[in-house]
Design an enzyme around this catalytic site. Sequence first.
Site, PDB file in Angstrom:
ATOM      1  N   SER A 143       0.857  -1.193   0.000  1.00  0.00           N
ATOM      2  CA  SER A 143       0.000   0.000   0.000  1.00  0.00           C
ATOM      3  C   SER A 143       0.887   1.235   0.000  1.00  0.00           C
ATOM      4  O   SER A 143       2.047   1.179   0.405  1.00  0.00           O
ATOM      5  CB  SER A 143      -0.870   0.025   1.253  1.00  0.00           C
ATOM      6  OG  SER A 143      -1.504   1.278   1.394  1.00  0.00           O
ATOM      7  N   TYR A 157      -2.469  -1.821  10.314  1.00  0.00           N
ATOM      8  CA  TYR A 157      -2.508  -1.942   8.852  1.00  0.00           C
ATOM      9  C   TYR A 157      -1.209  -1.410   8.242  1.00  0.00           C
ATOM     10  O   TYR A 157      -0.581  -2.058   7.404  1.00  0.00           O
ATOM     11  CB  TYR A 157      -3.720  -1.170   8.307  1.00  0.00           C
ATOM     12  CG  TYR A 157      -3.906  -1.271   6.817  1.00  0.00           C
ATOM     13  CD1 TYR A 157      -4.599  -2.334   6.259  1.00  0.00           C
ATOM     14  CD2 TYR A 157      -3.395  -0.299   5.960  1.00  0.00           C
ATOM     15  CE1 TYR A 157      -4.778  -2.433   4.889  1.00  0.00           C
ATOM     16  CE2 TYR A 157      -3.563  -0.390   4.589  1.00  0.00           C
ATOM     17  CZ  TYR A 157      -4.257  -1.460   4.055  1.00  0.00           C
ATOM     18  OH  TYR A 157      -4.421  -1.556   2.701  1.00  0.00           O
TER      19      TYR A 157
HETATM   20  P1  NAD Z   1     -11.747  -5.690  -0.784  1.00  0.00           P
HETATM   21  O1  NAD Z   1     -12.225  -5.648   0.620  1.00  0.00           O
HETATM   22  O2  NAD Z   1     -12.615  -5.177  -1.877  1.00  0.00           O
HETATM   23  O3  NAD Z   1     -11.288  -7.181  -1.159  1.00  0.00           O
HETATM   24  C1  NAD Z   1     -10.516  -7.961  -0.268  1.00  0.00           C
HETATM   25  C2  NAD Z   1     -10.912  -9.424  -0.424  1.00  0.00           C
HETATM   26  O4  NAD Z   1     -10.071 -10.203   0.454  1.00  0.00           O
HETATM   27  C3  NAD Z   1     -12.366  -9.720  -0.018  1.00  0.00           C
HETATM   28  O5  NAD Z   1     -13.016 -10.479  -1.007  1.00  0.00           O
HETATM   29  C4  NAD Z   1     -12.214 -10.497   1.275  1.00  0.00           C
HETATM   30  O6  NAD Z   1     -13.264 -11.423   1.513  1.00  0.00           O
HETATM   31  C5  NAD Z   1     -10.875 -11.188   1.080  1.00  0.00           C
HETATM   32  N1  NAD Z   1     -10.262 -11.610   2.339  1.00  0.00           N
HETATM   33  C6  NAD Z   1     -10.270 -10.956   3.523  1.00  0.00           C
HETATM   34  N2  NAD Z   1      -9.634 -11.677   4.458  1.00  0.00           N
HETATM   35  C7  NAD Z   1      -9.210 -12.802   3.851  1.00  0.00           C
HETATM   36  C8  NAD Z   1      -8.493 -13.949   4.300  1.00  0.00           C
HETATM   37  N3  NAD Z   1      -8.102 -14.059   5.573  1.00  0.00           N
HETATM   38  N4  NAD Z   1      -8.205 -14.931   3.413  1.00  0.00           N
HETATM   39  C9  NAD Z   1      -8.618 -14.824   2.113  1.00  0.00           C
HETATM   40  N5  NAD Z   1      -9.298 -13.776   1.642  1.00  0.00           N
HETATM   41  C10 NAD Z   1      -9.593 -12.778   2.499  1.00  0.00           C
HETATM   42  O7  NAD Z   1     -10.372  -4.886  -0.754  1.00  0.00           O
HETATM   43  P2  NAD Z   1      -9.385  -4.326  -1.889  1.00  0.00           P
HETATM   44  O8  NAD Z   1      -9.415  -2.838  -1.806  1.00  0.00           O
HETATM   45  O9  NAD Z   1      -9.585  -4.976  -3.186  1.00  0.00           O
HETATM   46  O10 NAD Z   1      -8.012  -4.772  -1.238  1.00  0.00           O
HETATM   47  C11 NAD Z   1      -7.151  -5.730  -1.795  1.00  0.00           C
HETATM   48  C12 NAD Z   1      -5.752  -5.476  -1.275  1.00  0.00           C
HETATM   49  O11 NAD Z   1      -5.359  -4.139  -1.615  1.00  0.00           O
HETATM   50  C13 NAD Z   1      -5.616  -5.568   0.245  1.00  0.00           C
HETATM   51  O12 NAD Z   1      -4.393  -6.210   0.568  1.00  0.00           O
HETATM   52  C14 NAD Z   1      -5.582  -4.132   0.671  1.00  0.00           C
HETATM   53  O13 NAD Z   1      -4.920  -3.961   1.909  1.00  0.00           O
HETATM   54  C15 NAD Z   1      -4.827  -3.500  -0.473  1.00  0.00           C
HETATM   55  N6  NAD Z   1      -4.975  -2.052  -0.619  1.00  0.00           N
HETATM   56  C16 NAD Z   1      -6.205  -1.487  -0.736  1.00  0.00           C
HETATM   57  C17 NAD Z   1      -6.296  -0.113  -0.832  1.00  0.00           C
HETATM   58  C18 NAD Z   1      -7.623   0.577  -0.904  1.00  0.00           C
HETATM   59  O14 NAD Z   1      -7.663   1.801  -0.799  1.00  0.00           O
HETATM   60  N7  NAD Z   1      -8.721  -0.125  -1.102  1.00  0.00           N
HETATM   61  C19 NAD Z   1      -5.142   0.689  -0.863  1.00  0.00           C
HETATM   62  C20 NAD Z   1      -3.916   0.075  -0.761  1.00  0.00           C
HETATM   63  C21 NAD Z   1      -3.840  -1.308  -0.633  1.00  0.00           C
END
Ligand code: NAD
Length: 257
Positions: A143, A157
Amino acid sequence: MRLKDKVALITGAGSGIGRESALLFSAEGAKVVVVDVVDAAGNETVSMIGKNGGEACYVHADVSKAADCENMVKVAEQSFGKLNVLFNNAGIMHGDDDNAMTTEEKVWDLTMNVNLKGVFLGCKYGIPALQRAGGGSIINTASFVALLGAATPQIAYTASKGGVLAMTRELAMIHARQNIRVNALCPGPLRTKLLMDFLNTEAKKQRRLVHIPMGRFGEAKEMAQAALFLASDESSYMTGASFVVDGGITAAYVTPE
Ligand code: NAD
């Protein structure tokens, strides 16, 4: 087709970045192993791929559990014969993750277990499969908060994502001569469920938006495009890198009006 004949495993593929990457990787020729803990969402991604004429299967795996990670890799090899791309993308942002004084130990532990240990376990079981395939590409979702401190605190986080970045560099060094590339994707703030649930008022959203030079949240589809580049042979000389896709947030000192 940029991923023709490749097999890709994507964790957290029931939503957001993971789902969009699963759809895009499939459209580019990959067979996709969709991993999530929410079975309905994971199965929906698989049926979306099927409707588009692609091939995918769903595996329930909690990435914080070793037995689940071992099984998801086993299913990938059993279903599609090999593994070429490992996208350790699943992550959580807990609503009670705050500053060091107020964050409870259980929130810290849960966040570390999913976001950091989950990447370790994905690699622990995924790397031998990549070696059996003669090499491959690992993408770990970190991130922008691994690079910048935020005054809206989410201490567990942020620490977990810093760990993902450091681990990515070391993995890249260890496996550099085995034809295994390891890169971290560093998204900026995205309009996905994860962040919108955390920034749950208009005021909180605006507080974050003022720091983004482009003046908008990113889209999961935009991250999928970046992940596709890292997954494909187009990034063949890239390893140990932090691939920052963040609307300019890490480049800003003062954001434009
Ligand atoms: P999201 O919540 O839309 O999707 C995350 C998915 O991971 C969900 O389907 C959830 O059910 C699944 N999940 C959660 N815990 C789990 C586990 N223990 N085992 C398997 N699956 C699991 O989120 P997103 O925004 O698509 O995030 C994806 C990645 O991107 C994450 O690592 C998040 O930290 C990172 N990220 C997101 C952002 C943001 O602003 N959304 C920014 C930087 C990084």
